[in-house]
Design an enzyme around this catalytic site. Sequence first.
Site, PDB file in Angstrom:
ATOM      1  N   ASP A  77       9.709   4.067  34.057  1.00  0.00           N
ATOM      2  CA  ASP A  77       9.327   2.670  33.851  1.00  0.00           C
ATOM      3  C   ASP A  77       8.253   2.530  32.782  1.00  0.00           C
ATOM      4  O   ASP A  77       8.211   1.541  32.057  1.00  0.00           O
ATOM      5  CB  ASP A  77       8.843   2.065  35.165  1.00  0.00           C
ATOM      6  CG  ASP A  77       9.994   1.818  36.137  1.00  0.00           C
ATOM      7  OD1 ASP A  77      11.155   1.838  35.694  1.00  0.00           O
ATOM      8  OD2 ASP A  77       9.724   1.607  37.332  1.00  0.00           O
ATOM      9  N   GLY A  78       7.370   3.528  32.675  1.00  0.00           N
ATOM     10  CA  GLY A  78       6.345   3.495  31.633  1.00  0.00           C
ATOM     11  C   GLY A  78       6.954   3.527  30.246  1.00  0.00           C
ATOM     12  O   GLY A  78       6.484   2.844  29.329  1.00  0.00           O
TER      13      GLY A  78
ATOM     14  N   ASN B  84       5.159  -6.898  33.322  1.00  0.00           N
ATOM     15  CA  ASN B  84       4.706  -6.715  34.703  1.00  0.00           C
ATOM     16  C   ASN B  84       3.562  -7.642  35.087  1.00  0.00           C
ATOM     17  O   ASN B  84       3.715  -8.522  35.910  1.00  0.00           O
ATOM     18  CB  ASN B  84       4.275  -5.269  34.936  1.00  0.00           C
ATOM     19  CG  ASN B  84       5.438  -4.366  35.247  1.00  0.00           C
ATOM     20  OD1 ASN B  84       6.557  -4.824  35.434  1.00  0.00           O
ATOM     21  ND2 ASN B  84       5.179  -3.072  35.295  1.00  0.00           N
TER      22      ASN B  84
ATOM     23  N   ARG C 132     -15.557 -14.892  43.021  1.00  0.00           N
ATOM     24  CA  ARG C 132     -16.507 -13.788  42.896  1.00  0.00           C
ATOM     25  C   ARG C 132     -15.811 -12.537  43.403  1.00  0.00           C
ATOM     26  O   ARG C 132     -15.252 -12.526  44.497  1.00  0.00           O
ATOM     27  CB  ARG C 132     -17.775 -14.030  43.725  1.00  0.00           C
ATOM     28  CG  ARG C 132     -18.571 -15.276  43.370  1.00  0.00           C
ATOM     29  CD  ARG C 132     -19.245 -15.156  42.005  1.00  0.00           C
ATOM     30  NE  ARG C 132     -20.127 -16.306  41.748  1.00  0.00           N
ATOM     31  CZ  ARG C 132     -19.727 -17.482  41.329  1.00  0.00           C
ATOM     32  NH1 ARG C 132     -18.427 -17.705  41.147  1.00  0.00           N
ATOM     33  NH2 ARG C 132     -20.592 -18.464  41.095  1.00  0.00           N
TER      34      ARG C 132
ATOM     35  N   THR D 203       6.129  -6.089  42.092  1.00  0.00           N
ATOM     36  CA  THR D 203       6.300  -4.825  42.803  1.00  0.00           C
ATOM     37  C   THR D 203       5.374  -3.736  42.273  1.00  0.00           C
ATOM     38  O   THR D 203       5.381  -2.620  42.799  1.00  0.00           O
ATOM     39  CB  THR D 203       7.749  -4.327  42.670  1.00  0.00           C
ATOM     40  OG1 THR D 203       8.042  -4.110  41.283  1.00  0.00           O
ATOM     41  CG2 THR D 203       8.726  -5.345  43.237  1.00  0.00           C
ATOM     42  N   ALA D 204       4.581  -4.039  41.246  1.00  0.00           N
ATOM     43  CA  ALA D 204       3.711  -3.035  40.631  1.00  0.00           C
ATOM     44  C   ALA D 204       2.274  -3.176  41.150  1.00  0.00           C
ATOM     45  O   ALA D 204       2.036  -3.108  42.351  1.00  0.00           O
ATOM     46  CB  ALA D 204       3.789  -3.177  39.107  1.00  0.00           C
TER      47      ALA D 204
ATOM     48  N   ASN E  16       0.373  -5.673  41.512  1.00  0.00           N
ATOM     49  CA  ASN E  16       0.249  -6.784  42.453  1.00  0.00           C
ATOM     50  C   ASN E  16       0.507  -6.348  43.890  1.00  0.00           C
ATOM     51  O   ASN E  16      -0.219  -6.740  44.811  1.00  0.00           O
ATOM     52  CB  ASN E  16       1.234  -7.892  42.057  1.00  0.00           C
ATOM     53  CG  ASN E  16       1.406  -8.943  43.134  1.00  0.00           C
ATOM     54  OD1 ASN E  16       0.562  -9.817  43.309  1.00  0.00           O
ATOM     55  ND2 ASN E  16       2.516  -8.870  43.860  1.00  0.00           N
TER      56      ASN E  16
ATOM     57  N   SER F  21       0.126  -3.395  45.200  1.00  0.00           N
ATOM     58  CA  SER F  21      -0.968  -2.552  45.693  1.00  0.00           C
ATOM     59  C   SER F  21      -2.191  -3.372  46.077  1.00  0.00           C
ATOM     60  O   SER F  21      -3.038  -2.904  46.844  1.00  0.00           O
ATOM     61  CB  SER F  21      -1.350  -1.515  44.628  1.00  0.00           C
ATOM     62  OG  SER F  21      -2.013  -2.127  43.528  1.00  0.00           O
TER      63      SER F  21
ATOM     64  N   ALA G 158     -10.461  -7.513  45.226  1.00  0.00           N
ATOM     65  CA  ALA G 158     -11.707  -7.317  45.982  1.00  0.00           C
ATOM     66  C   ALA G 158     -12.620  -8.537  45.885  1.00  0.00           C
ATOM     67  O   ALA G 158     -13.760  -8.446  45.421  1.00  0.00           O
ATOM     68  CB  ALA G 158     -12.428  -6.064  45.487  1.00  0.00           C
TER      69      ALA G 158
END
Length: 279
Positions: A57-58, A133, A159, A172-173, A175, A177, A196
């Site tokens: 994919d890369g 992506n 924040r 599916t990439a 996002n 995770s 975070a």
Amino acid sequence: MMTQMKTSSDEMKVAIIANGKPQSRRVASKLFNAFRDDPDFYLTKKNPDVLISIGGDGMLLSAFHMYEKELARVRFVGIHTGHLGFYTDYLDSEVDQLIETLRKDSGAKISYPLLNVKLTLADGRSFTSIALNEAAIKRNEKTMAADVCLNDVLFESFRGDGLSVSTPTGSTAYNKSLGGAVLHPTIEALQLTEIASLNNRVYRTLGSPLIVPKHEKITVYPTRMGSYTLSVDNKTYINRNVKKVEFSIDQRKISFVASASHTSFWERVRESFIGDMEE
């Protein structure tokens, strides 16, 4: 979305791009030898009709950005020299099948939406990119503070470490995770996912992924000066004095060769993340 292009008696222009792995080079060599003396094909990296990406994919991401100015013309097809990749339809053992598919090609294609990213600096300069992506913005020092607007209306004051915006296929990439939802590419929408985020009595954000429809725009206004990293797929840009970053669905799309071997989206998701289920 699947569309039918007008067939032509002209030879098909084919570009072949491979990563540096020995197996990828062997596959590329086999394709070169097959196409070189075939009157139905013309090998060229200039204005190809079909681009064959060999690797993972890369490699396909890199090929996409190499030909991003020719998306109206070129269709992509991926060969994975290992296990099945998310954007690849063929394994390295299926080269003969791909050659036969291209020989019988009618011009049919399957198209997926892309992300338009516009970065504007405080001095007025602006830069535009597209992503297959996702794109993400992060502050390089300390916590990122930013106002997030939807269609130029303030939605929240963020924040945290950063923000990610993905396409349906990109959901599916990175996002995923981050805890984002997996979005089918026929739903032409963007997904905004927090990285975070800080949520307490002082700072409050939605704290959930947000699905934004096709004709709406996401704008991020950093409220603190400093150095920011903007990543667009596999490219990284570092800038100071960022005024805003705008995200929207691009008018262009990426197109893949449509064939019986083109794996359905949900089958790709299952094969990539779940695998075969034992009874």
